[in-house]
Design a protein around this motif. Structure first.
Motif, mmCIF file in Angstrom:
data_model
loop_
_atom_site.group_PDB
_atom_site.id
_atom_site.type_symbol
_atom_site.label_atom_id
_atom_site.label_comp_id
_atom_site.label_asym_id
_atom_site.label_seq_id
_atom_site.Cartn_x
_atom_site.Cartn_y
_atom_site.Cartn_z
ATOM 1 N N VAL A 121 0.847 -1.198 0.000
ATOM 2 C CA VAL A 121 0.000 0.000 0.000
ATOM 3 C C VAL A 121 0.882 1.248 0.000
ATOM 4 C CG1 VAL A 121 -1.518 1.382 1.477
ATOM 5 C CG2 VAL A 121 -2.078 -1.005 1.008
ATOM 6 N N GLU A 122 1.901 1.250 0.835
ATOM 7 C CA GLU A 122 2.808 2.396 0.919
ATOM 8 C C GLU A 122 3.578 2.588 -0.381
ATOM 9 O OE1 GLU A 122 4.701 5.723 2.322
ATOM 10 O OE2 GLU A 122 2.932 4.685 3.093
ATOM 11 N N MET A 123 3.949 1.502 -1.046
ATOM 12 C CA MET A 123 4.666 1.596 -2.320
ATOM 13 C C MET A 123 3.832 2.318 -3.374
ATOM 14 S SD MET A 123 6.475 -2.160 -2.487
ATOM 15 C CE MET A 123 6.876 -2.037 -4.232
ATOM 16 N N ILE A 124 2.539 1.968 -3.446
ATOM 17 C CA ILE A 124 1.683 2.629 -4.439
ATOM 18 C C ILE A 124 1.450 4.087 -4.067
ATOM 19 C CG2 ILE A 124 -0.650 2.714 -5.388
ATOM 20 C CD1 ILE A 124 -0.657 -0.199 -5.717
ATOM 21 N N HIS A 125 1.251 4.357 -2.780
ATOM 22 C CA HIS A 125 1.062 5.742 -2.359
ATOM 23 C C HIS A 125 2.304 6.570 -2.689
ATOM 24 C CE1 HIS A 125 0.061 8.864 0.982
ATOM 25 N NE2 HIS A 125 -0.335 9.262 -0.202
ATOM 26 N N ARG A 126 3.488 6.039 -2.449
ATOM 27 C CA ARG A 126 4.731 6.741 -2.791
ATOM 28 C C ARG A 126 4.850 6.928 -4.303
ATOM 29 N NH1 ARG A 126 7.512 3.461 1.123
ATOM 30 N NH2 ARG A 126 8.429 2.273 -0.596
ATOM 31 N N HIS A 127 4.358 5.957 -5.057
ATOM 32 C CA HIS A 127 4.377 6.062 -6.518
ATOM 33 C C HIS A 127 3.550 7.270 -6.974
ATOM 34 C CE1 HIS A 127 5.236 4.433 -10.457
ATOM 35 N NE2 HIS A 127 3.954 4.326 -10.776
ATOM 36 N N PHE A 128 2.407 7.480 -6.336
ATOM 37 C CA PHE A 128 1.578 8.646 -6.659
ATOM 38 C C PHE A 128 2.258 9.939 -6.210
ATOM 39 C CE2 PHE A 128 -1.819 5.631 -7.405
ATOM 40 C CZ PHE A 128 -2.572 6.258 -8.391
ATOM 41 N N GLN A 129 2.893 9.923 -5.045
ATOM 42 C CA GLN A 129 3.584 11.122 -4.574
ATOM 43 C C GLN A 129 4.732 11.494 -5.507
ATOM 44 O OE1 GLN A 129 2.448 13.006 -2.005
ATOM 45 N NE2 GLN A 129 0.765 11.556 -1.942
ATOM 46 N N ALA A 130 5.443 10.477 -6.021
ATOM 47 C CA ALA A 130 6.514 10.731 -6.987
ATOM 48 C C ALA A 130 5.945 11.336 -8.269
ATOM 49 C CB ALA A 130 7.257 9.430 -7.294
ATOM 50 N N TYR A 131 4.763 10.908 -8.639
ATOM 51 C CA TYR A 131 4.091 11.447 -9.825
ATOM 52 C C TYR A 131 3.773 12.931 -9.639
ATOM 53 C CZ TYR A 131 0.295 12.152 -13.199
ATOM 54 O OH TYR A 131 -0.509 12.630 -14.195
ATOM 55 N N PHE A 132 3.255 13.291 -8.469
ATOM 56 C CA PHE A 132 2.959 14.695 -8.196
ATOM 57 C C PHE A 132 4.238 15.537 -8.200
ATOM 58 C CE2 PHE A 132 -0.737 12.771 -5.694
ATOM 59 C CZ PHE A 132 -1.631 12.964 -6.729
ATOM 60 N N ASP A 133 5.321 14.986 -7.664
ATOM 61 C CA ASP A 133 6.611 15.693 -7.703
ATOM 62 C C ASP A 133 7.055 15.919 -9.147
ATOM 63 O OD1 ASP A 133 6.741 15.741 -4.942
ATOM 64 O OD2 ASP A 133 8.046 13.987 -4.784
ATOM 65 N N ALA A 134 6.878 14.887 -9.982
ATOM 66 C CA ALA A 134 7.278 14.999 -11.391
ATOM 67 C C ALA A 134 6.432 16.036 -12.117
ATOM 68 C CB ALA A 134 7.160 13.637 -12.074
ATOM 69 N N LEU A 135 5.153 16.133 -11.773
ATOM 70 C CA LEU A 135 4.291 17.157 -12.366
ATOM 71 C C LEU A 135 4.801 18.561 -12.031
ATOM 72 C CD1 LEU A 135 0.690 15.743 -11.734
ATOM 73 C CD2 LEU A 135 1.688 16.249 -13.966
ATOM 74 N N ASP A 136 5.161 18.773 -10.765
ATOM 75 C CA ASP A 136 5.684 20.081 -10.360
ATOM 76 C C ASP A 136 6.968 20.411 -11.106
ATOM 77 O OD1 ASP A 136 3.629 20.614 -8.616
ATOM 78 O OD2 ASP A 136 4.708 19.961 -6.821
ATOM 79 N N LEU A 137 7.848 19.430 -11.239
ATOM 80 C CA LEU A 137 9.106 19.651 -11.930
ATOM 81 C C LEU A 137 8.876 19.981 -13.406
ATOM 82 C CD1 LEU A 137 12.198 19.649 -11.823
ATOM 83 C CD2 LEU A 137 12.128 17.181 -12.321
ATOM 84 N N ALA A 138 7.969 19.217 -14.042
ATOM 85 C CA ALA A 138 7.667 19.472 -15.456
ATOM 86 C C ALA A 138 7.062 20.867 -15.633
ATOM 87 C CB ALA A 138 6.716 18.406 -15.987
ATOM 88 N N ALA A 139 6.220 21.275 -14.693
ATOM 89 C CA ALA A 139 5.591 22.591 -14.768
ATOM 90 C C ALA A 139 6.618 23.711 -14.658
ATOM 91 C CB ALA A 139 4.536 22.742 -13.673
ATOM 92 N N SER A 140 7.677 23.474 -13.890
ATOM 93 C CA SER A 140 8.701 24.511 -13.723
ATOM 94 C C SER A 140 9.479 24.749 -15.013
ATOM 95 C CB SER A 140 9.662 24.117 -12.595
ATOM 96 O OG SER A 140 10.469 23.012 -12.970
ATOM 97 N N HIS A 141 9.480 23.760 -15.918
ATOM 98 C CA HIS A 141 10.175 23.896 -17.198
ATOM 99 C C HIS A 141 9.233 24.368 -18.312
ATOM 100 C CE1 HIS A 141 14.036 22.195 -16.006
ATOM 101 N NE2 HIS A 141 13.373 21.294 -15.316
#
Length: 271
Positions: free
Chosen positions: A54-74
């Motif tokens: 369960v924690e692995m999938i939740h972290r997978h989603f959190q990593a996705y949100f981080d990647a969205l923020d990074l992509a938005a900054s570019h």
């Protein structure tokens, strides 16, 4: 309109977000979702193992949100106007990604199913014999995870939903204000009939517009992140496993080749 900002030299990320998303979905589909389902079975069930998956999938989603923020900054345009999204996904998008109401509506679907099952009608929304062979391979505490949720949980879900009802309209207003500001700035040049330096001034206006939209996108993404985190904090491990399985299945389903083929062959217009 905003996408044209790339014509005026805005720096783009070296890796399109589409490439990251394809890999993210593949990992969810082929690795994390099968592991979660395996840990939910009666043969492999261990609270410790289930919690880990369960924690692995939740972290997978959190990593996705981080990647969205990074992509938005570019280059936020690739997220706000994603031509790489398939036609089934697009109606569910809001400010660059899936609408946060999807999380709460999925949660409500488990609660509504429980309500229907109390009617004693075999046609209700509860668990039915033959509904899915995987149910017979799951322990009772997983199958009944969403049966009779506590009042405390129901109150917390209501609170999360009330927060969404306040914040989503506020972000929509911000988008409208940003668009109105852009039109007002550009209209001055057109109204005065000035031709000299129009391209440069238009580029400046569009860059300012995109920067404002980046701020709105980041806040929308923060809302998505926080809604999921609040849901996860409110539910127990068995409820979280069932919820995340449904959420993962929902997202993975958009990339089902058979479903996409049927959608493209459908001649009925979709409003």
């Amino acid at each position: 309109m905003f996408k044209a900002v790339s014509l005026f030299g805005r720096k783009k990320t070296t890796r399109p977000f589409k490439d990251y998303y394809v890999e993210w979905i593949e990992t969810l589909k082929n690795t994390l979702l099968p592991l979660l389902r395996q840990s939910m079975s009666s043969v492999y069930l261990s609270r410790r193992l289930l919690s880990a998956h369960v924690e692995m999938i939740h972290r997978h989603f959190q990593a996705y949100f981080d990647a969205l923020d990074l992509a938005a900054s570019h280059d936020v345009a690739q997220l706000l106007y994603p031509d790489w999204r398939n036609p089934i996904e697009k109606p569910f998008l809001w400010l660059g990604d899936f609408h946060p109401y999807i999380y709460i509506n999925l949660l409500r679907s488990f609660l509504d199913g429980d309500d229907d099952s109390d009617d004693g009608d075999s046609g209700g929304g509860g668990i039915q014999i033959g509904e899915g062979c995987e149910l017979f391979d799951r322990p009772w505490n997983v199958v009944m995870a969403w049966k009779s949720p506590s009042r405390v949980l129901m109150a917390r879900i209501d609170q999360i939903e009330r927060g969404l009802r306040l914040l989503v309209p506020a972000l929509v207003v911000r988008v409208r204000d940003v668009q109105a500001g852009f039109v007002a700035r550009v209209a001055v040049d057109w109204g005065e009939g000035e031709k000299e330096g129009v391209k440069e001034r238009l580029g400046e206006a569009m860059r300012a517009q995109m920067e404002e939209m980046r701020g709105v996108f980041v806040d929308a993404n923060r809302l998505r992140r926080s809604v999921l985190a609040e849901i996860m904090a409110a539910i127990n491990v068995h409820q979280a496993a069932v919820f995340l399985e449904g959420l993962a299945q929902f997202l993975v389903g958009f990339w089902d080749h058979e479903l996409l083929g049927e959608f493209k062959r459908c001649k009925m217009p979709i409003n």
